[in-house]
Design a protein around this motif. Structure first.
Motif, PDB file in Angstrom:
ATOM      1  N   MET A   1       0.917  -1.168   0.068  1.00 43.21           N
ATOM      2  CA  MET A   1       0.139  -0.145   0.031  1.00 43.21           C
ATOM      3  C   MET A   1       0.968   1.404  -0.053  1.00 43.21           C
ATOM      4  O   MET A   1       1.004   1.960   0.944  1.00 43.21           O
ATOM      5  CB  MET A   1      -0.869   0.071   1.143  1.00 43.21           C
ATOM      6  CG  MET A   1      -1.892  -1.042   1.049  1.00 43.21           C
ATOM      7  SD  MET A   1      -3.001  -1.049   2.637  1.00 43.21           S
ATOM      8  CE  MET A   1      -4.158  -0.143   2.235  1.00 43.21           C
ATOM      9  N   ALA A   2       1.567   1.474  -1.023  1.00 42.17           N
ATOM     10  CA  ALA A   2       2.381   2.670  -1.172  1.00 42.17           C
ATOM     11  C   ALA A   2       1.709   3.987  -0.922  1.00 42.17           C
ATOM     12  O   ALA A   2       0.420   4.208  -1.508  1.00 42.17           O
ATOM     13  CB  ALA A   2       3.104   2.940  -2.528  1.00 42.17           C
ATOM     14  N   GLY A   3       2.116   4.888  -0.415  1.00 42.32           N
ATOM     15  CA  GLY A   3       1.370   6.220  -0.261  1.00 42.32           C
ATOM     16  C   GLY A   3       0.553   6.252   1.021  1.00 42.32           C
ATOM     17  O   GLY A   3       0.020   7.188   1.421  1.00 42.32           O
ATOM     18  N   VAL A   4       0.391   5.246   1.618  1.00 45.97           N
ATOM     19  CA  VAL A   4      -0.536   5.183   2.976  1.00 45.97           C
ATOM     20  C   VAL A   4       0.430   5.490   4.275  1.00 45.97           C
ATOM     21  O   VAL A   4       1.338   4.672   4.357  1.00 45.97           O
ATOM     22  CB  VAL A   4      -1.270   3.918   3.071  1.00 45.97           C
ATOM     23  CG1 VAL A   4      -2.025   3.961   4.479  1.00 45.97           C
ATOM     24  CG2 VAL A   4      -1.949   3.599   1.929  1.00 45.97           C
ATOM     25  N   PRO A   5      -0.046   6.726   4.935  1.00 44.73           N
ATOM     26  CA  PRO A   5       1.080   7.218   5.900  1.00 44.73           C
ATOM     27  C   PRO A   5       0.715   5.934   7.306  1.00 44.73           C
ATOM     28  O   PRO A   5      -0.373   5.554   7.545  1.00 44.73           O
ATOM     29  CB  PRO A   5       0.556   8.513   6.277  1.00 44.73           C
ATOM     30  CG  PRO A   5      -0.620   8.794   5.662  1.00 44.73           C
ATOM     31  CD  PRO A   5      -0.730   7.724   4.566  1.00 44.73           C
ATOM     32  N   ILE A   6       1.876   5.969   7.918  1.00 48.27           N
ATOM     33  CA  ILE A   6       1.546   5.141   9.185  1.00 48.27           C
ATOM     34  C   ILE A   6       2.201   6.107  10.050  1.00 48.27           C
ATOM     35  O   ILE A   6       3.322   6.575  10.373  1.00 48.27           O
ATOM     36  CB  ILE A   6       2.710   3.920   9.214  1.00 48.27           C
ATOM     37  CG1 ILE A   6       2.348   2.766   8.075  1.00 48.27           C
ATOM     38  CG2 ILE A   6       2.672   3.168  10.465  1.00 48.27           C
ATOM     39  CD1 ILE A   6       2.943   1.824   7.899  1.00 48.27           C
ATOM     40  N   VAL A   7       0.987   6.532  11.073  1.00 50.64           N
ATOM     41  CA  VAL A   7       1.193   7.460  12.023  1.00 50.64           C
ATOM     42  C   VAL A   7       1.231   6.914  13.491  1.00 50.64           C
ATOM     43  O   VAL A   7       0.246   6.286  13.736  1.00 50.64           O
ATOM     44  CB  VAL A   7       0.123   8.380  12.032  1.00 50.64           C
ATOM     45  CG1 VAL A   7       0.365   9.535  13.137  1.00 50.64           C
ATOM     46  CG2 VAL A   7       0.223   9.119  10.627  1.00 50.64           C
ATOM     47  N   LEU A   8       2.403   6.854  14.149  1.00 49.77           N
ATOM     48  CA  LEU A   8       2.317   6.229  15.502  1.00 49.77           C
ATOM     49  C   LEU A   8       1.783   7.017  16.515  1.00 49.77           C
ATOM     50  O   LEU A   8       1.983   8.369  16.512  1.00 49.77           O
ATOM     51  CB  LEU A   8       3.994   5.768  15.868  1.00 49.77           C
ATOM     52  CG  LEU A   8       4.703   4.796  15.019  1.00 49.77           C
ATOM     53  CD1 LEU A   8       6.146   4.992  15.436  1.00 49.77           C
ATOM     54  CD2 LEU A   8       3.912   3.582  14.910  1.00 49.77           C
ATOM     55  N   VAL A   9       1.076   6.488  17.112  1.00 46.60           N
ATOM     56  CA  VAL A   9       0.330   7.078  18.197  1.00 46.60           C
ATOM     57  C   VAL A   9       0.524   6.306  19.686  1.00 46.60           C
ATOM     58  O   VAL A   9       0.059   5.020  19.657  1.00 46.60           O
ATOM     59  CB  VAL A   9      -1.116   7.319  18.101  1.00 46.60           C
ATOM     60  CG1 VAL A   9      -1.706   7.915  19.263  1.00 46.60           C
ATOM     61  CG2 VAL A   9      -1.364   8.029  16.944  1.00 46.60           C
ATOM     62  N   THR A  10       1.226   6.712  20.483  1.00 45.49           N
ATOM     63  CA  THR A  10       1.832   6.096  21.773  1.00 45.49           C
ATOM     64  C   THR A  10       1.952   6.732  23.260  1.00 45.49           C
ATOM     65  O   THR A  10       1.876   8.133  22.997  1.00 45.49           O
ATOM     66  CB  THR A  10       3.226   5.385  21.413  1.00 45.49           C
ATOM     67  OG1 THR A  10       3.592   4.552  22.570  1.00 45.49           O
ATOM     68  CG2 THR A  10       4.227   6.321  21.036  1.00 45.49           C
TER      69      THR A  10
END
Length: 85
Positions: A1-10
């Motif tokens: 899934m190129a172009g899909v951001p992975i935003v870490l929330v922790t």
């Protein structure tokens, strides 16, 4: 899934998340310390942030208050407890 951001929330600190992001090769924004701050890697944001802090390599939007402020308030409350019920 190129172009899909992975935003870490922790709940982790920025230092802990930086290590993880490096290991995973992530370059997207991330949220740390239970939502206290949002970091935007790089300097080229397509928008302006209110109360933005321009850090050496990132921009930070601070949503919480720093622990030193909380400690000072807590210590002040202990020194001046006020009337008791």
């Amino acid at each position: 899934m190129a172009g899909v951001p992975i935003v870490l929330v922790t709940s982790k600190t920025r230092a802990e998340v930086d290590t993880l992001r490096q290991q995973m090769g992530l370059t997207d924004p991330f949220i740390v310390e239970n939502g206290s701050a949002v970091f935007f890697p790089g300097k080229n944001l397509p928008f302006e942030l209110p109360e933005e802090e321009d850090l050496e390599r990132d921009c930070r939007l601070l949503l919480g208050c720093q622990s030193i402020v909380v400690r000072a308030k807590t210590e002040g409350d202990r020194a001046n407890p006020g009337p008791t019920a």
